[in-house]
Design a protein around this motif. Sequence first.
Motif, short mmCIF file in Angstrom:
data_model
loop_
_atom_site.label_atom_id
_atom_site.label_comp_id
_atom_site.label_asym_id
_atom_site.label_seq_id
_atom_site.Cartn_x
_atom_site.Cartn_y
_atom_site.Cartn_z
N ALA A 22 0.73 -1.24 -0.02
CA ALA A 22 0.10 -0.14 -0.14
C ALA A 22 0.84 1.34 -0.01
CB ALA A 22 -0.91 0.03 1.17
N ILE A 23 1.88 1.24 0.76
CA ILE A 23 2.73 2.58 0.80
C ILE A 23 3.63 2.61 -0.44
CG2 ILE A 23 2.66 2.60 3.54
CD1 ILE A 23 5.57 1.83 3.19
N TYR A 24 3.93 1.51 -1.02
CA TYR A 24 4.78 1.58 -2.16
C TYR A 24 3.72 2.23 -3.19
CZ TYR A 24 7.79 -0.50 -6.11
OH TYR A 24 8.51 -0.88 -6.84
N PHE A 25 2.44 1.65 -3.34
CA PHE A 25 1.37 2.21 -4.34
C PHE A 25 1.46 3.76 -4.18
CE2 PHE A 25 -2.68 3.61 -4.96
CZ PHE A 25 -2.95 3.32 -6.09
N CYS A 26 1.22 4.14 -2.85
CA CYS A 26 1.03 5.53 -2.58
C CYS A 26 2.15 6.42 -3.19
CB CYS A 26 0.91 5.86 -1.08
SG CYS A 26 -0.51 5.21 -0.06
N ALA B 235 3.03 -5.98 8.70
CA ALA B 235 2.87 -5.17 7.43
C ALA B 235 3.13 -5.95 6.29
CB ALA B 235 3.97 -4.20 7.51
N SER B 236 3.48 -7.16 6.36
CA SER B 236 3.63 -8.00 5.19
C SER B 236 2.56 -8.95 4.97
CB SER B 236 5.18 -8.96 5.34
OG SER B 236 5.10 -9.69 6.30
N ASP B 237 1.53 -9.09 5.87
CA ASP B 237 0.16 -9.88 5.80
C ASP B 237 -0.57 -9.60 4.50
OD1 ASP B 237 1.08 -11.52 7.92
OD2 ASP B 237 -0.14 -10.34 9.18
N ARG B 238 -1.15 -10.55 3.81
CA ARG B 238 -2.09 -10.10 2.82
C ARG B 238 -3.20 -11.17 3.17
NH1 ARG B 238 2.90 -10.18 0.48
NH2 ARG B 238 3.48 -8.33 -0.52
N PHE B 239 -4.50 -10.51 2.92
CA PHE B 239 -5.64 -11.17 3.14
C PHE B 239 -6.61 -10.85 2.03
CE2 PHE B 239 -4.00 -10.37 7.30
CZ PHE B 239 -3.67 -11.56 7.92
N ARG B 240 -7.83 -11.85 1.54
CA ARG B 240 -8.58 -11.17 0.58
C ARG B 240 -9.75 -10.39 1.00
NH1 ARG B 240 -9.61 -17.00 1.28
NH2 ARG B 240 -11.44 -17.63 2.30
N ASP B 241 -9.72 -10.09 2.42
CA ASP B 241 -10.67 -9.35 2.91
C ASP B 241 -10.10 -7.63 3.40
OD1 ASP B 241 -9.19 -9.88 4.99
OD2 ASP B 241 -10.99 -10.86 6.17
N SER B 242 -8.80 -7.55 2.67
CA SER B 242 -8.11 -6.28 3.21
C SER B 242 -7.56 -5.56 2.02
CB SER B 242 -7.05 -6.93 4.21
OG SER B 242 -7.41 -7.59 5.26
N GLY B 243 -7.78 -4.30 2.09
CA GLY B 243 -7.44 -3.39 0.92
C GLY B 243 -7.04 -2.03 1.69
N PHE B 244 -7.20 -0.78 1.07
CA PHE B 244 -6.91 0.24 1.70
C PHE B 244 -7.43 1.44 1.07
CE2 PHE B 244 -3.88 -0.35 -1.42
CZ PHE B 244 -3.47 0.95 -2.10
N ARG B 245 -7.50 2.74 1.70
CA ARG B 245 -8.09 4.04 1.23
C ARG B 245 -7.02 5.00 1.31
NH1 ARG B 245 -13.74 5.69 1.41
NH2 ARG B 245 -14.17 3.65 2.37
N LEU B 246 -7.11 5.93 0.59
CA LEU B 246 -5.99 6.99 0.37
C LEU B 246 -6.21 8.27 1.22
CD1 LEU B 246 -5.29 6.98 -3.40
CD2 LEU B 246 -3.97 5.79 -1.62
N ALA B 247 -5.34 8.97 1.90
CA ALA B 247 -5.57 10.29 2.36
C ALA B 247 -4.47 11.17 1.65
CB ALA B 247 -5.41 10.04 3.93
N ARG B 248 -4.54 12.45 2.23
CA ARG B 248 -3.76 13.33 1.64
C ARG B 248 -3.64 14.56 2.35
NH1 ARG B 248 -4.22 17.08 -3.16
NH2 ARG B 248 -2.29 17.58 -3.73
N THR B 249 -2.74 15.13 2.71
CA THR B 249 -2.65 16.32 3.56
C THR B 249 -2.76 17.54 2.60
OG1 THR B 249 -0.82 15.42 5.03
CG2 THR B 249 -1.03 17.84 5.04
N THR B 250 -3.98 18.47 3.13
CA THR B 250 -4.31 19.79 2.24
C THR B 250 -3.75 20.95 2.87
OG1 THR B 250 -6.29 19.70 3.85
CG2 THR B 250 -6.49 18.52 1.84
N TYR B 251 -2.79 20.96 4.02
CA TYR B 251 -2.48 22.31 4.41
C TYR B 251 -1.70 22.79 3.38
CZ TYR B 251 -1.06 25.39 8.06
OH TYR B 251 -0.96 26.53 8.88
N ASN B 252 -0.65 22.32 2.73
CA ASN B 252 0.27 22.96 1.74
C ASN B 252 -0.74 22.95 0.51
OD1 ASN B 252 2.27 23.26 3.27
ND2 ASN B 252 3.17 21.40 2.79
N ALA B 253 -1.26 22.06 0.22
CA ALA B 253 -2.25 22.02 -1.24
C ALA B 253 -3.04 23.50 -1.25
CB ALA B 253 -3.05 20.79 -1.22
#
Length: 539
Positions: free
Chosen positions: A104-108, A260-278
Amino acid sequence: MKKLLSIIAASLLAFPVLALPAISGSGNMKNSEESLKPKMVKIPDNNYEMMTTEVTQGLYKSIMGENPSCFRKDNNDEFIKDEIAKLPENTDSYPVEYVSWYDAIYFCNKLSEKFGLDPVYSVNGSTDVTNWGYTPHNGNKISGGITQNTRANGYRLPTEDEWEYAARGGQNYDFAGSNNLKEVGWFKWNSEYMTHPVAQKKPNGYGLYDMSGNVWEWCWGSDSMRYIGDRHCLYGGCFYDGDHIGECEVNDRYDSRLNASDRFRDSGFRLARTTYNAENKAEPKAEIMVKIPGKNYEMMNTEVTQGLYKSIMGENPSWFRKDNYELSLGTRLKLPKNTDSCPVEYVSWYDAIYFCNKLSEKFGLEPVYSVNGSTDVTNWGYNPHWEDKIDGEITQNISASGYRLPTVEEWQYAARGGQEYYYAGSNNLNEVGWHENNIGQMTHPVAQKNPNGYGLYDMSGNVAEWCWDVSSYDSSRRYNCGGSWYGDSDYCRVDDWNRNYAYCRNDLDFRSSYHGSDYLGLDCYRYYGYGFRLARTAE
């Protein structure tokens, strides 16, 4: 028919992240790339935004070049063959799963680079994933020190506190958007034991879909309790969970921290992003510095605030924040809507000197503190709010122009304000300080009480303030001064420490058992009553 068309239209609007086939022509190619951008929602009263949906298989595949998900039509897994048979040919709109925290962090970082944003995550100081020595989806781990820069404008995982705050959606429901899980989530009794396309259920109050059910979502960690190592949490429940207490609720965290290396078929993720500078907001500058009469130094007129600290360090470790759900509901309700004006706390002495150097660099001043001869904090090998101590020889150049902690002598002289009072500005502590008998068991915004004779606020009470000095009997211990919200009136006095009132110079002569035995010294101690104030040698 009209109802069917409206449902189809709403579904199309909910899928801003699906990969589209390449179309000839530069203009169309550009539009195709723009269509990949995740749809983000600004979270009210906070400096971050969240993706409206879980990361989809389509988006993930377009960035990573492959789709590791179990719920895809070309998966030959016999264990879930019945569920796979029910899937459509194209599962791009389904949440990606079977991804680890490392994936997930690699993808980010790869997604951030795709759109010209500053990557958030570093491994051994590098944000370039090609330098990480990591191959996604092959079962290994990222070796090296992983850090995040939450002030970067790239995509990242939400912290646990950010996730939970966003999931609540400004509402008071058990699940994300309703007390009826069937309305907002895919779970054990309606999912047929498989994932479903994102955004098919009702969103919560902030317009976020599937924060209850469908897939568990990886988070970075907690702003209020720092976890060290390679274990992280999943939030939100999944298609296999029920609708009884503890599953799919907005505060539902997987019972144990997963590798952090675990993988499951019921686990994904959602993105966040800091907006202070943006959002190009004006970054807070150091609060007013007051020249201390007859001395060659100046002191900040208030304690360092959460707003200032967060603007420099990229995160807010404080306990007393509106989005800290480890606080009681009563305390959260009493806090101001925005705690930027409250003193930062839950910082160690090491965190404080790290901040001082970063603030000095921000304003082009000569940093005061050195570790093994270097004033550059990136050379210190220290991760604020996580690690116990800075290894190496720490020295200060008190003649440098940058910000620093005051010495105990400087602090006491400034606290007296040229007056002869028990407390900093008065003999009546209620006039000048927040303490255990008037504070309601929490910190308060700075500068709400009367200042002392030099115009300095909260030198008695609110939070105890770290000073430079080393304890005379233990070199791992540093002094703090002034007392705090949880201390009685004696702790808030400014009498000279050689008299009977040693409390104004709290010597930390105890070790906290509930923080464990791994704390190497009380200068690394973090507590919700400890903050700090800046000093600076006058030119």
